[in-house]
Scaffold this motif. Sequence first.
Motif, short mmCIF file in Angstrom:
data_model
loop_
_atom_site.label_atom_id
_atom_site.label_comp_id
_atom_site.label_asym_id
_atom_site.label_seq_id
_atom_site.Cartn_x
_atom_site.Cartn_y
_atom_site.Cartn_z
N ARG A 88 40.58 82.00 40.59
CA ARG A 88 41.79 82.71 41.05
C ARG A 88 41.90 82.66 42.58
NH1 ARG A 88 40.10 86.03 36.65
NH2 ARG A 88 38.86 87.34 38.07
N ALA A 130 42.91 79.14 43.64
CA ALA A 130 44.30 78.89 43.26
C ALA A 130 45.24 79.52 44.29
CB ALA A 130 44.58 79.44 41.87
N ASP A 131 44.92 80.75 44.71
CA ASP A 131 45.73 81.42 45.74
C ASP A 131 45.69 80.64 47.05
OD1 ASP A 131 46.36 83.41 43.97
OD2 ASP A 131 44.85 84.83 44.70
N SER A 179 45.17 77.40 47.40
CA SER A 179 45.93 76.17 47.23
C SER A 179 47.43 76.42 47.42
CB SER A 179 45.67 75.58 45.84
OG SER A 179 46.47 74.45 45.61
N LEU A 180 47.91 77.53 46.86
CA LEU A 180 49.33 77.86 46.98
C LEU A 180 49.69 78.26 48.42
CD1 LEU A 180 49.86 79.87 43.67
CD2 LEU A 180 50.81 77.62 44.23
N ARG A 181 48.79 79.02 49.03
CA ARG A 181 49.04 79.50 50.39
C ARG A 181 49.11 78.35 51.39
NH1 ARG A 181 44.91 82.37 50.75
NH2 ARG A 181 43.66 81.24 52.29
N ASN A 193 49.52 75.18 50.41
CA ASN A 193 50.34 74.15 49.79
C ASN A 193 49.64 72.78 49.80
OD1 ASN A 193 52.64 73.25 48.43
ND2 ASN A 193 53.57 72.50 50.33
N ASN A 206 48.48 79.86 34.63
CA ASN A 206 49.13 79.88 35.94
C ASN A 206 49.99 78.61 36.08
OD1 ASN A 206 49.86 79.86 38.66
ND2 ASN A 206 47.91 80.71 39.34
N LYS A 207 51.31 78.77 35.91
CA LYS A 207 52.21 77.62 35.91
C LYS A 207 52.49 77.08 37.32
CE LYS A 207 52.50 78.19 31.53
NZ LYS A 207 51.65 77.34 30.65
N GLN A 208 52.01 77.79 38.35
CA GLN A 208 52.25 77.35 39.72
C GLN A 208 51.25 76.31 40.20
OE1 GLN A 208 52.36 81.55 41.37
NE2 GLN A 208 54.13 80.69 42.46
N ILE A 209 50.15 76.19 39.47
CA ILE A 209 49.11 75.24 39.90
C ILE A 209 48.69 74.34 38.72
CG2 ILE A 209 48.22 76.68 41.77
CD1 ILE A 209 46.14 76.42 38.70
N PRO A 251 48.92 72.65 43.91
CA PRO A 251 50.20 73.26 43.52
C PRO A 251 50.94 72.40 42.49
CG PRO A 251 49.93 73.30 45.91
CD PRO A 251 48.84 72.43 45.35
#
Length: 204
Positions: A151, A154-155, A157-159, A161, A184-187, A204
């Motif tokens: 988790r 994943a955060d 990676s999104l932060r 990008n 988690n559909k965002q990653i 992402p």
Amino acid sequence: MREVTASGQTVEEAVQSALEQLDTTRDQVEIEIVDEGKKGLLGVFGSKPAIVKVNMPSDPVEQAEEYLKQIIEKMGIPVEVTTEVSGTQVNFNVTGDQIALIIGKRGQTLNAIQYMLHLVINKDRNHYYSVLVDAEGYRERRKETLESLARKMADKSLRLNKEVKLEPMPAFERKIIHHALQDNKQIATSSEGEEPHRYIVIKP
């Protein structure tokens, strides 16, 4: 493997004698007829006994448990080993005072032992066993750590990008990461590299 050579007036008598010596049943053994024998004149003169070889294959779970005990004994660590079997899943649990030595850094020693037991228990077998070696609940604690790591990465990676690479892990630990992030559909997650250095990429 235990092997007994037995004789009797008939093949059936010889087999029964071998089964009694091995203290087992016919469905647990392999039977080789060495000589069918013969009755002879009037059932006495010129008669030959029947001779059989009966093999009782070693139990793969017991063999693996004994191997595990030998490994730990050579490490000089006093422990107790308990074994649970559910179908083709075999779980070995190790308890003792110096359990950290068996676990090793991030479970590396425990994983190596598990891999060796996997090879031992499945060598020359007709069916496949899954093996898990645990040490006083370490696997569950490690699972929680990996889920938390998943988790967190994943955060990240999104932060940022961009993709994030995790350290190499054995297949069953990578599976925990994939499972933790599957909703988690965002990653997206993937495994890359070659064993034993295969790792997870989160992007992402």
